[in-house]
Design an enzyme around this catalytic site. Sequence first.
Site, short mmCIF file in Angstrom:
data_model
loop_
_atom_site.label_atom_id
_atom_site.label_comp_id
_atom_site.label_asym_id
_atom_site.label_seq_id
_atom_site.Cartn_x
_atom_site.Cartn_y
_atom_site.Cartn_z
CD GLU A 1 -8.11 -4.14 2.75
OE1 GLU A 1 -9.13 -4.72 2.37
OE2 GLU A 1 -6.99 -4.67 2.71
N GLY B 1 -0.96 -11.55 5.35
CA GLY B 1 -0.45 -11.87 4.02
C GLY B 1 0.40 -13.12 3.98
CD GLU C 1 -1.30 -19.06 7.17
OE1 GLU C 1 -1.29 -20.16 7.72
OE2 GLU C 1 -1.17 -17.98 7.81
CG ASP D 1 -7.13 -4.90 6.76
OD1 ASP D 1 -7.64 -5.69 5.96
OD2 ASP D 1 -5.94 -4.95 7.11
NE ARG E 1 -14.55 -5.73 -10.92
CZ ARG E 1 -14.40 -5.17 -9.74
NH1 ARG E 1 -15.44 -4.97 -8.99
NH2 ARG E 1 -13.23 -4.78 -9.30
CE LYS F 1 -5.23 -8.05 7.22
NZ LYS F 1 -4.31 -6.97 6.81
CB THR G 1 -2.92 -7.31 -6.59
OG1 THR G 1 -3.30 -6.05 -7.12
CG2 THR G 1 -1.48 -7.23 -6.12
N1 HSE Z 1 -4.82 -3.42 3.35
C1 HSE Z 1 -4.10 -4.50 3.93
C2 HSE Z 1 -2.84 -3.94 4.59
C3 HSE Z 1 -3.75 -5.52 2.89
O1 HSE Z 1 -2.50 -2.78 4.36
O2 HSE Z 1 -2.21 -4.65 5.35
C4 HSE Z 1 -3.51 -6.89 3.42
O3 HSE Z 1 -4.59 -7.43 4.09
#
Ligand code: HSE
Length: 454
Positions: free
Chosen positions: A207, A134, A129, A218, A45, A222, A13
């Site tokens: 994820e 995102g 970054e 996650d 892949r 961050k 993606t």
């Molecule tokens: N799984 C993450 C989210 C994707 O839902 O924010 C971006 O890091």
Amino acid sequence: MEPVKVGLLGLGTVGGGTVNVLKRNAGEIARRAGRGVVISHAATRDLDKERICDTSGITLTTDPFAVVNDAEVQIVVELIGGDGLARELVLAAIDNGKHVVTANKALIAKHGNEIFERAQAKGVMVAFEAAVAGGIPVIKAVREGLAANRVEWLAGIINGTGNFILTEMRDAAQGSASAAGGGTPGAAKGRDFAEVLAEAQALGYAEADPTFDVEGIDAAHKLTILASIAFGIPLQFEACFTEGISNITREDVHYAEELGYRIKHLGVARRTEAGVELRVHPTLIPERRLIANVDGVMNAVLVKGDAVGPTLYYGAGAGAEPTASAVVADLVDVTRTLTADPENRVPHLAFQPDALSDLPILPMAEIETAYYLRLQAIDRPGVLADVTRILGDSGISIEAILQKEPVGDSEATVIILTHRVQEAKMDYAIGAIEALDSIDGEIMRIRLETLDAD
Ligand code: HSE
């Protein structure tokens, strides 16, 4: 000048989005970078997979080390995720003298100290970054835009999937309130947790292992990164307190709203005299705050600097082109500095590597916050008096109490909001209240932050 050649690891993606943005905006990007930026070699892949991008002009391989060892490639973009193979590839790229751009938050949060040390020794940049929020350029903002400030705290909605789920739960709760004439959460069927999660997966936000989203891992990756660049401390992912949203009920969402709050899955990092608070958990925040109104998969980070005051960064935290926006911005940054003195680049963690602080990460028992408590009580005289006595004896001051009338033979639901208190005191009080005969089951505890400007 010849365009700079970029090797890409991962054509999923974000990789596909990166190819598309680089091609579509090639002219604008070259005007900014001072030369063209082209992907010359990419590892994937499956060579035959259908893609969202046109790969003409790119040499494709299934061997990521072929990209990392390509002598013509000057910058390697790592978009494969995970922290096993990705770590090996990034370290190999650095050892080969290549600069690295990565969107990999797990890699940076868990292995960033090692990676940056190696990169520093080799005189190459590792830009990340896209690893946090995102498309929102929050790393750049905190690391460079706020460089004059002593950052006091930051709080972020930094997982889009979790925010999407909580938003859907809220809509359901509101729907039930009106369907039941304004009072009984759960009376109307809202959207099921699993159904909402499946939608986030289909949209490409979740994820690979969605427990990383739902259980806060996650967001902890961050937050770890944000705290390091905000306070100038080494990355300490293992010390981050992480609590997910799977225990939050539609009733809690509804009661919070009745009291003027929204429940958000926040990452909070705060600098105190004793150390740094580093915690991810569901949090009540006043609905009047801008960040309380960040809904769906959107992300937002609120940063309080001593000079600038509160600042808010909002935007898409995931998705192909929003994340590619951050990856390509890093490519432009790295391209500009290819010829610059490696000693005079922006430090990876905002502060000079030999000037990082050893401020400890505080254990949760020592942090201080306000609380929302929900308890089920047998409806008889003196129950609330017992509860409030325990809170009072523990030095916990009550801000608000809401008691819901029992329906039929059921128990009464009592909601209590407290003032700020140390977590250890709250742990003790909750234990004592749960031990009362008149209290059924475990008490639901959700932390509450007012996010005041001071
Ligand atoms: N799984 C993450 C989210 C994707 O839902 O924010 C971006 O890091």
